[in-house]
Design a protein around this motif. Sequence first.
Motif, PDB file in Angstrom:
ATOM      1  N   SER A   1       0.824  -1.201   0.000  1.00  0.00           N
ATOM      2  CA  SER A   1       0.000   0.000   0.000  1.00  0.00           C
ATOM      3  C   SER A   1       0.867   1.263   0.000  1.00  0.00           C
ATOM      4  N   GLY A   2       1.937   1.258   0.788  1.00  0.00           N
ATOM      5  CA  GLY A   2       2.851   2.401   0.811  1.00  0.00           C
ATOM      6  C   GLY A   2       3.507   2.623  -0.533  1.00  0.00           C
TER       7      GLY A   2
ATOM      8  N   ILE B   1      -4.310  10.748  -0.542  1.00  0.00           N
ATOM      9  CA  ILE B   1      -4.577   9.405  -1.042  1.00  0.00           C
ATOM     10  C   ILE B   1      -5.052   8.544   0.123  1.00  0.00           C
ATOM     11  N   ALA B   2      -6.212   7.905  -0.039  1.00  0.00           N
ATOM     12  CA  ALA B   2      -6.757   7.035   1.005  1.00  0.00           C
ATOM     13  C   ALA B   2      -7.151   5.689   0.400  1.00  0.00           C
ATOM     14  N   LYS B   3      -6.801   4.631   1.085  1.00  0.00           N
ATOM     15  CA  LYS B   3      -7.179   3.286   0.638  1.00  0.00           C
ATOM     16  C   LYS B   3      -8.688   3.157   0.711  1.00  0.00           C
ATOM     17  N   ALA B   4      -9.290   2.685  -0.348  1.00  0.00           N
ATOM     18  CA  ALA B   4     -10.732   2.447  -0.397  1.00  0.00           C
ATOM     19  C   ALA B   4     -10.948   0.946  -0.284  1.00  0.00           C
TER      20      ALA B   4
ATOM     21  N   ARG C   1      -9.270  -8.425  -5.548  1.00  0.00           N
ATOM     22  CA  ARG C   1      -8.232  -9.451  -5.642  1.00  0.00           C
ATOM     23  C   ARG C   1      -7.247  -9.068  -6.743  1.00  0.00           C
ATOM     24  N   GLY C   2      -6.006  -8.892  -6.364  1.00  0.00           N
ATOM     25  CA  GLY C   2      -4.980  -8.520  -7.331  1.00  0.00           C
ATOM     26  C   GLY C   2      -4.927  -7.026  -7.611  1.00  0.00           C
ATOM     27  N   THR C   3      -5.799  -6.255  -6.974  1.00  0.00           N
ATOM     28  CA  THR C   3      -5.779  -4.800  -7.139  1.00  0.00           C
ATOM     29  C   THR C   3      -5.953  -4.131  -5.778  1.00  0.00           C
ATOM     30  N   ASN C   4      -5.498  -2.905  -5.695  1.00  0.00           N
ATOM     31  CA  ASN C   4      -5.750  -2.048  -4.539  1.00  0.00           C
ATOM     32  C   ASN C   4      -6.440  -0.799  -5.069  1.00  0.00           C
ATOM     33  N   THR C   5      -7.515  -0.388  -4.404  1.00  0.00           N
ATOM     34  CA  THR C   5      -8.292   0.768  -4.835  1.00  0.00           C
ATOM     35  C   THR C   5      -8.042   1.931  -3.880  1.00  0.00           C
TER      36      THR C   5
ATOM     37  N   CYS D   1      -8.687   5.415  -8.186  1.00  0.00           N
ATOM     38  CA  CYS D   1      -7.836   4.632  -9.072  1.00  0.00           C
ATOM     39  C   CYS D   1      -7.630   3.240  -8.479  1.00  0.00           C
ATOM     40  N   GLN D   2      -7.241   2.337  -9.351  1.00  0.00           N
ATOM     41  CA  GLN D   2      -6.883   0.988  -8.940  1.00  0.00           C
ATOM     42  C   GLN D   2      -5.456   0.729  -9.375  1.00  0.00           C
TER      43      GLN D   2
END
Length: 96
Positions: free
Chosen positions: A26-27, A47-50, A56-60, A77-78
């Motif tokens: 994430s960082g 920027i905040a994690k959603a 799965r396989g992505t971070n939004t 964004c992903q």
Amino acid sequence: MEATPIIFLLGIVLAAAAILASAAASGGDRQRIRQHLVERGATGIFIAKAWTPGDRGTNTYDVAFTDSQGEQRRTRCQVRRNSWFGNPEIDWEDTV
């Protein structure tokens, strides 16, 4: 019965390792998103994690920033990971 505490302890260690690995990824994602925006003249970047189901396989991420024309913008964004060693791709909801 003697193996139960060892299995429990191993489970805790593995869970902690997974959390740390996720935090590290994430960082790195945040740094890559920030770099992408700065290269386009953005300032005041947030920027905040959603947390979304099925990532799965992505971070939004939810992203807010001031663009190069001084307009405040919000988008999502992903960061998609193709492999462990390749650079992750950023897919923007809106054109940045």
